[in-house]
Design a protein around this motif. Structure first.
Motif, PDB file in Angstrom:
ATOM      1  N   VAL A 103       7.561   3.410  42.024  1.00 50.56           N
ATOM      2  CA  VAL A 103       6.197   4.315  41.625  1.00 50.56           C
ATOM      3  C   VAL A 103       5.244   2.897  40.949  1.00 50.56           C
ATOM      4  O   VAL A 103       5.314   2.021  40.384  1.00 50.56           O
ATOM      5  CB  VAL A 103       5.492   5.170  40.179  1.00 50.56           C
ATOM      6  CG1 VAL A 103       4.661   5.157  40.814  1.00 50.56           C
ATOM      7  CG2 VAL A 103       6.915   6.038  41.240  1.00 50.56           C
ATOM      8  N   LEU A 104       3.931   2.049  41.845  1.00 48.94           N
ATOM      9  CA  LEU A 104       2.805   1.497  41.758  1.00 48.94           C
ATOM     10  C   LEU A 104       1.955   2.154  41.318  1.00 48.94           C
ATOM     11  O   LEU A 104       0.923   2.442  42.610  1.00 48.94           O
ATOM     12  CB  LEU A 104       2.942   0.807  42.785  1.00 48.94           C
ATOM     13  CG  LEU A 104       2.420  -0.244  42.401  1.00 48.94           C
ATOM     14  CD1 LEU A 104       2.356  -1.295  41.488  1.00 48.94           C
ATOM     15  CD2 LEU A 104       1.568  -1.208  44.212  1.00 48.94           C
ATOM     16  N   HIS A 109      20.056   3.072  40.809  1.00 47.11           N
ATOM     17  CA  HIS A 109      19.552   3.939  40.682  1.00 47.11           C
ATOM     18  C   HIS A 109      17.877   3.599  41.001  1.00 47.11           C
ATOM     19  O   HIS A 109      17.590   5.004  41.992  1.00 47.11           O
ATOM     20  CB  HIS A 109      18.980   4.036  39.097  1.00 47.11           C
ATOM     21  CG  HIS A 109      20.310   4.796  38.495  1.00 47.11           C
ATOM     22  ND1 HIS A 109      20.897   5.999  38.962  1.00 47.11           N
ATOM     23  CD2 HIS A 109      21.492   4.287  37.410  1.00 47.11           C
ATOM     24  CE1 HIS A 109      22.791   6.307  37.580  1.00 47.11           C
ATOM     25  NE2 HIS A 109      22.396   5.036  36.747  1.00 47.11           N
ATOM     26  N   GLY A 110      17.493   2.529  41.173  1.00 44.41           N
ATOM     27  CA  GLY A 110      16.359   1.919  42.012  1.00 44.41           C
ATOM     28  C   GLY A 110      14.649   3.061  41.632  1.00 44.41           C
ATOM     29  O   GLY A 110      13.659   3.092  41.852  1.00 44.41           O
ATOM     30  N   ASN A 111      14.745   3.567  40.273  1.00 47.17           N
ATOM     31  CA  ASN A 111      13.823   4.440  39.652  1.00 47.17           C
ATOM     32  C   ASN A 111      13.182   3.217  38.594  1.00 47.17           C
ATOM     33  O   ASN A 111      13.667   2.706  37.464  1.00 47.17           O
ATOM     34  CB  ASN A 111      14.598   5.470  39.103  1.00 47.17           C
ATOM     35  CG  ASN A 111      15.414   6.298  39.447  1.00 47.17           C
ATOM     36  OD1 ASN A 111      14.506   6.842  40.619  1.00 47.17           O
ATOM     37  ND2 ASN A 111      15.682   7.276  39.054  1.00 47.17           N
ATOM     38  N   LEU A 112      11.682   2.279  39.456  1.00 44.54           N
ATOM     39  CA  LEU A 112      10.900   1.465  38.938  1.00 44.54           C
ATOM     40  C   LEU A 112       9.734   1.794  38.474  1.00 44.54           C
ATOM     41  O   LEU A 112       8.778   2.666  40.241  1.00 44.54           O
ATOM     42  CB  LEU A 112      11.153   0.375  40.060  1.00 44.54           C
ATOM     43  CG  LEU A 112      11.863  -0.999  39.605  1.00 44.54           C
ATOM     44  CD1 LEU A 112      11.943  -2.065  40.529  1.00 44.54           C
ATOM     45  CD2 LEU A 112      11.855  -1.553  38.082  1.00 44.54           C
ATOM     46  N   PHE A 113       8.203   2.560  37.782  1.00 45.37           N
ATOM     47  CA  PHE A 113       8.117   3.066  37.173  1.00 45.37           C
ATOM     48  C   PHE A 113       7.106   1.645  37.180  1.00 45.37           C
ATOM     49  O   PHE A 113       7.101   0.390  35.595  1.00 45.37           O
ATOM     50  CB  PHE A 113       7.753   3.377  36.282  1.00 45.37           C
ATOM     51  CG  PHE A 113       6.944   4.459  36.326  1.00 45.37           C
ATOM     52  CD1 PHE A 113       6.286   5.398  36.936  1.00 45.37           C
ATOM     53  CD2 PHE A 113       5.886   4.254  35.564  1.00 45.37           C
ATOM     54  CE1 PHE A 113       5.040   6.260  36.688  1.00 45.37           C
ATOM     55  CE2 PHE A 113       4.887   4.667  34.970  1.00 45.37           C
ATOM     56  CZ  PHE A 113       4.364   5.832  35.549  1.00 45.37           C
ATOM     57  N   VAL A 114       5.898   0.912  37.783  1.00 45.76           N
ATOM     58  CA  VAL A 114       4.972  -0.429  37.068  1.00 45.76           C
ATOM     59  C   VAL A 114       4.042   0.057  37.195  1.00 45.76           C
ATOM     60  O   VAL A 114       3.299   0.484  37.950  1.00 45.76           O
ATOM     61  CB  VAL A 114       5.759  -1.953  38.009  1.00 45.76           C
ATOM     62  CG1 VAL A 114       7.316  -2.128  38.300  1.00 45.76           C
ATOM     63  CG2 VAL A 114       5.654  -1.211  39.273  1.00 45.76           C
ATOM     64  N   VAL A 115       3.910  -0.497  36.290  1.00 45.14           N
ATOM     65  CA  VAL A 115       1.876  -0.437  35.799  1.00 45.14           C
ATOM     66  C   VAL A 115       1.131  -1.981  35.891  1.00 45.14           C
ATOM     67  O   VAL A 115       1.771  -2.381  34.915  1.00 45.14           O
ATOM     68  CB  VAL A 115       1.380   0.837  34.121  1.00 45.14           C
ATOM     69  CG1 VAL A 115      -0.018   0.330  34.330  1.00 45.14           C
ATOM     70  CG2 VAL A 115       2.539   1.315  34.803  1.00 45.14           C
ATOM     71  N   GLY A 116       0.460  -2.329  36.242  1.00 41.15           N
ATOM     72  CA  GLY A 116      -0.243  -3.565  36.227  1.00 41.15           C
ATOM     73  C   GLY A 116      -1.392  -3.498  37.072  1.00 41.15           C
ATOM     74  O   GLY A 116      -2.434  -2.178  37.429  1.00 41.15           O
ATOM     75  N   ASP A 117      -2.272  -4.177  37.237  1.00 41.56           N
ATOM     76  CA  ASP A 117      -3.633  -4.526  37.924  1.00 41.56           C
ATOM     77  C   ASP A 117      -4.111  -6.145  38.389  1.00 41.56           C
ATOM     78  O   ASP A 117      -4.511  -6.952  36.975  1.00 41.56           O
ATOM     79  CB  ASP A 117      -4.270  -4.340  36.945  1.00 41.56           C
ATOM     80  CG  ASP A 117      -6.395  -4.709  37.104  1.00 41.56           C
ATOM     81  OD1 ASP A 117      -5.935  -4.910  38.263  1.00 41.56           O
ATOM     82  OD2 ASP A 117      -7.108  -4.401  36.480  1.00 41.56           O
ATOM     83  N   ARG A 138       4.950  -7.764  46.923  1.00 44.31           N
ATOM     84  CA  ARG A 138       5.917  -7.830  47.379  1.00 44.31           C
ATOM     85  C   ARG A 138       6.314  -6.361  46.327  1.00 44.31           C
ATOM     86  O   ARG A 138       7.585  -6.440  46.761  1.00 44.31           O
ATOM     87  CB  ARG A 138       7.164  -8.994  46.346  1.00 44.31           C
ATOM     88  CG  ARG A 138       6.184 -10.532  46.279  1.00 44.31           C
ATOM     89  CD  ARG A 138       7.358 -11.435  45.920  1.00 44.31           C
ATOM     90  NE  ARG A 138       6.728 -12.900  46.070  1.00 44.31           N
ATOM     91  CZ  ARG A 138       6.072 -13.820  45.369  1.00 44.31           C
ATOM     92  NH1 ARG A 138       5.775 -13.126  44.715  1.00 44.31           N
ATOM     93  NH2 ARG A 138       5.233 -15.357  45.208  1.00 44.31           N
ATOM     94  N   PHE A 139       6.263  -6.370  45.461  1.00 45.63           N
ATOM     95  CA  PHE A 139       7.165  -4.548  45.458  1.00 45.63           C
ATOM     96  C   PHE A 139       6.358  -3.608  46.529  1.00 45.63           C
ATOM     97  O   PHE A 139       7.401  -2.798  46.961  1.00 45.63           O
ATOM     98  CB  PHE A 139       5.896  -4.135  44.383  1.00 45.63           C
ATOM     99  CG  PHE A 139       6.561  -2.556  43.439  1.00 45.63           C
ATOM    100  CD1 PHE A 139       7.878  -2.690  42.803  1.00 45.63           C
ATOM    101  CD2 PHE A 139       6.314  -2.168  44.026  1.00 45.63           C
ATOM    102  CE1 PHE A 139       8.158  -2.173  42.114  1.00 45.63           C
ATOM    103  CE2 PHE A 139       6.228  -0.565  43.323  1.00 45.63           C
ATOM    104  CZ  PHE A 139       7.688  -1.035  42.501  1.00 45.63           C
ATOM    105  N   GLU A 140       5.746  -3.341  46.796  1.00 48.45           N
ATOM    106  CA  GLU A 140       5.179  -2.740  48.079  1.00 48.45           C
ATOM    107  C   GLU A 140       5.119  -3.352  49.319  1.00 48.45           C
ATOM    108  O   GLU A 140       6.437  -2.303  49.771  1.00 48.45           O
ATOM    109  CB  GLU A 140       3.475  -3.236  48.957  1.00 48.45           C
ATOM    110  CG  GLU A 140       2.752  -2.151  47.412  1.00 48.45           C
ATOM    111  CD  GLU A 140       1.508  -2.486  47.991  1.00 48.45           C
ATOM    112  OE1 GLU A 140       0.977  -1.504  48.709  1.00 48.45           O
ATOM    113  OE2 GLU A 140       0.126  -2.801  47.514  1.00 48.45           O
ATOM    114  N   GLN A 141       6.077  -4.259  49.170  1.00 45.61           N
ATOM    115  CA  GLN A 141       6.848  -5.348  50.852  1.00 45.61           C
ATOM    116  C   GLN A 141       8.084  -4.955  50.437  1.00 45.61           C
ATOM    117  O   GLN A 141       8.947  -4.534  51.346  1.00 45.61           O
ATOM    118  CB  GLN A 141       6.802  -6.616  51.082  1.00 45.61           C
ATOM    119  CG  GLN A 141       5.343  -6.528  51.867  1.00 45.61           C
ATOM    120  CD  GLN A 141       5.113  -8.621  51.120  1.00 45.61           C
ATOM    121  OE1 GLN A 141       5.714  -8.905  50.498  1.00 45.61           O
ATOM    122  NE2 GLN A 141       3.866  -8.490  52.029  1.00 45.61           N
ATOM    123  N   ASP A 142       9.095  -4.919  49.135  1.00 49.17           N
ATOM    124  CA  ASP A 142      10.594  -4.698  49.116  1.00 49.17           C
ATOM    125  C   ASP A 142      10.909  -2.880  48.536  1.00 49.17           C
ATOM    126  O   ASP A 142      12.068  -3.238  48.705  1.00 49.17           O
ATOM    127  CB  ASP A 142      10.877  -5.635  47.374  1.00 49.17           C
ATOM    128  CG  ASP A 142      10.700  -7.030  48.085  1.00 49.17           C
ATOM    129  OD1 ASP A 142      11.072  -7.603  48.601  1.00 49.17           O
ATOM    130  OD2 ASP A 142      10.270  -7.208  46.612  1.00 49.17           O
TER     131      ASP A 142
END
Length: 733
Positions: free
Chosen positions: A22-23, A236-244, A262-266
């Motif tokens: 989740v981005l 598990h692959g559960n990555l929840f990242v918050v940023g701007d 990169r997050f969206e590409q990976d």
């Protein structure tokens, strides 16, 4: 079950997002900390995840404390067990647990910025290199950049002779760190990545444990941090990242906003959620900020909105010079405070570089207004505080040669440079660290096999200090508390008599020691290791008191990240200051300067004052300033101009206008204005009394005077008023 009714639709979608990647793109003031803590609470209470299996990563201790406090309020003891801390703190925790796989022990010390610089200088000296040619700050920056990009000394690329020298210094620097059983900030990250890559079973253990990983301020991650997250999330692959990406302002220390891309590409299947409702600022403030940031590329547009109403327009004030700039800021704050409509703590004054604070401080002092300065000489960088920290670090780790070199002669005990060189040489020959050799001399005295290596005059103070160090370590092993150790060091060294000479400065230094002692009491349960780790990883914002009292805050735009104030002044909105001159030829740097201004504007709740100066004093006299290009992006409907009034290209102050009206009275006015011919032309060589020789790049007539652009060999580009600059035209040829 936790109540999500108080969340808006976008926040609720983020908190309850399905498993996976989740981005969350969180605009300023959109409640990202609330979303992160509610997400953790939702995982625990709504999805049955054990706290032990959650890793939450922040960028400052302050943010970690705030998140911990909110979790406690939401979950009580049910939230106990979450791994919550900064990247560096979490990595230090892992490295201490897995020390058997590392090249250093688990009682390693973390070198702070000053210590790192000292080691780089030592490496340069030991390699017989010239510090003027290989500046320690520049070399250290190159080493840090390499580590942030996962480059070890062996892999350091060499495309020039300077690269070869940098590589040699890097290698020696790392050796000096290991000799002291120490790491720097970058090592905490790099060594953790290497640990997980080189030891698959260790990686699997942590990756299995951390079923859910949550990251704050993701736009400020660098390459090594991003790789670390991917390693820990590899099962598990559960990555929840918050940023701007619009608030990514730490490129100079390796942060790369492109990690968002990169997050969206990976993770092409990731869910992307925008938080666009702002709870801090008025709509006018947000519209102005958007007008600035929307010019940047490689970003997701956000339509920030607020329910606080339109609010007041931004004030754009142009002062005569930098002194008038500071005076306007202080006078405006004083008027607000005197009216009873605001307190001093409601105000922040932000600037691009620390050097800009000097005139502000002088203006505050003249007006008798209290202020606090963020990011100046930090409490932990003060001499007396650093002394005590080094004593404690030496007790914790006798191999710490940086700390030993600092305090072996504090207070003075007759250990000079020659004695230190002899000690280091003897230690090397004995296969010991200098600290270990001292302890042996202190414990065994004349029975030590190494006693005869030293002259009678030098051995006694060495053995005396070694005896003290051995006694402190023995007392800790026998259960002496951290506060008890602190007091014993003060007593054994007679440190109060040394530091407090009865003067005001001496009393202030002793007060600082007492403040550090008070902090030691807070760690009486955690102990020496936790105390030293906390000190090493503290940031400027972490030293900011929660309550500002009645003082205005002075700080750089970089230090303003994450803070908020009712009123925000941003000064120095001139070309060369904001944007900084360094960014002129680098599009990425220019984009970051724009983000800096965006961050500054969005710190404001109610009102923004943008301030610039028509001219600033340089080494040889006043220099005309160009308004920041960013001001052109602000719609006139959002700003209220004050100060000098525009007449074509230059604004005129009320004082100048009054003077002109007196001088140019009917009895004094000339019949017609004389036509001014330019005296200087492009390619003319000129000499300035301070800056020396230069070349004229451009000259133009502007408001009755000639303005000249000159490139000086000594200081670079300068824009000068010809009538004031005292330029001499040199003969051609």
């Amino acid at each position: 079950m936790i109540n999500l009714d108080h969340l808006n639709d976008q926040q609720r979608a983020a908190v309850t997002a399905p498993l996976g990647q989740v981005l969350v793109l969180a605009g300023p003031g959109s409640g990202k900390t609330r979303v992160l803590t509610q997400r953790i609470a939702y995982l625990i209470e709504g999805m049955g995840v054990r706290p032990h299996n959650i890793l939450a990563v922040t960028f400052t201790n302050k943010a970690a404390r705030e998140m911990q406090h909110r979790l406690q309020s939401l979950l009580g003891d049910d939230g106990e067990g979450v791994w919550l801390g900064t990247f560096h703190a979490n990595c230090a925790r892992i490295l201490r647990r897995e020390a058997q796989y590392l090249s250093f022990d688990n009682n390693f010390v973390i070198m702070d910025s000053d210590d790192q610089q000292a080691l780089v200088k030592r490496a340069i000296r030991e390699l017989n290199l010239d510090e003027k040619l290989y500046r320690p700050t520049s070399i250290h920056a190159a080493i840090s950049t390499a580590k942030n990009n996962l480059i070890t000394p062996a892999d350091f690329p060499t495309q020039s002779y300077r690269d070869e020298i940098t590589k040699r210094i890097y290698e020696r620097y790392q050796s000096l760190l290991r000799d002291s059983n120490a790491v720097d900030f970058d090592d905490l990250l790099l060594e953790t990545v290497r640990l997980l890559v080189d030891n698959p079973h260790v990686r699997e253990r942590y990756a299995r444990r951390f079923e859910h990983i949550l990251v704050d301020e993701f736009q400020d991650t660098n390459l090594v941090q991003y790789e670390l997250l991917k390693l820990l999330a590899s099962i598990h692959g559960n990555l929840f990242v918050v940023g701007d990406e619009d608030q990514s302002i730490y490129r100079w220390r390796g942060a790369d906003y492109r990690n968002m891309l990169r997050f969206e590409q990976d993770f092409p299947a990731c869910q992307k959620i925008l938080l666009e409702q702002n709870y801090r600022s008025t709509q006018t403030v947000l519209d102005a900020a958007r007008a600035v940031i929307d010019r940047n590329k490689h970003r997701t547009r956000k339509h920030l909105f607020s329910e606080r109403g339109a609010g007041e327009r931004l004030v754009l004030y142009e002062a005569v010079d930098e002194h008038a700039e500071a005076a306007f800021v202080v006078d405006t704050i004083q008027q607000w405070v005197n009216s009873g409509k605001a307190r001093g703590s409601d105000f922040a004054v932000m600037y691009r570089t620390n050097a800009q604070s000097r005139l502000l401080e002088e203006a505050f002092l003249r007006a008798g207004l209290p202020y606090r300065l963020v990011g100046a000489l930090r409490f932990y960088g003060r001499r007396e505080v650093k002394d005590l920290i080094c004593f404690l670090r030496l007790v914790h780790n006798p191999d710490d040669e940086v700390s030993l070199a600092r305090v072996i002669n504090v207070p003075p005990r007759g250990v000079g440079e020659k004695t230190m060189v002899a000690l280091q040489l003897a230690a090397r020959q004995a296969g010991l660290s200098a600290g270990q050799l001292l302890i042996e001399l202190g414990e065994k005295g004349e029975q030590s096999a190494h006693w005869g290596r030293f002259s009678g005059r030098s051995i006694l103070p060495l053995a005396d200090f070694g005896s003290q160090l051995a006694g402190w370590r023995r007392a800790v092993a026998e259960g002496l508390s951290l506060p008890g150790l602190f007091d014993r060091i003060l007593l054994d060294t007679a440190y109060q008599e040394y530091i407090d000479d009865g003067s005001n400065e001496g009393k202030e230094r002793w007060d600082n020691v007492q403040e550090l002692r008070r902090l030691a009491y807070e760690f009486r349960e955690g102990g020496l290791t936790a105390f030293l780790e906390n000190l090493a990883l503290v940031s400027d914002q972490d030293t900011l008191p929660e309550e500002a009292g009645n003082a205005a805050t002075l700080l750089t735009l970089h230090a303003a990240k994450g803070l908020e104030f009712r009123f925000v002044f941003i000064i120095g909105l001139d070309e060369g200051l904001l944007p900084h001159a360094r960014s002129k030829d680098d599009p990425e740097e220019m984009a970051e300067e724009r983000r800096l201004l965006y961050v500054g504007i969005t710190r404001a709740k109610d009102r923004v004052y943008l301030v610039r100066a028509h001219q600033r004093s340089q080494y040889g006299g006043p220099e005309i300033q160009e308004p920041s290009r960013f001001l052109e992006d602000l719609p006139e409907s959002l700003i209220q101009r004050q100060g000098q009034r525009r007449h074509r290209e230059v604004w005129e102050s009320p004082e100048s206008r009054a003077l002109r009206s007196r001088v140019l009275s009917p009895n004094h006015r000339p019949a017609s204005a004389a036509l001014i011919e330019p005296r200087f032309h492009p390619t003319d060589r000129v000499r300035h009394p301070v800056w020396g020789e230069g070349i004229v790049m451009e000259s133009r007539i502007q408001d009755g005077d000639e303005t000249v652009d000159v490139f000086f060999e000594s200081v670079g580009f300068k824009r000068l008023v010809a009538s004031l600059a005292n330029l001499e035209i040199l003969p051609k040829g």
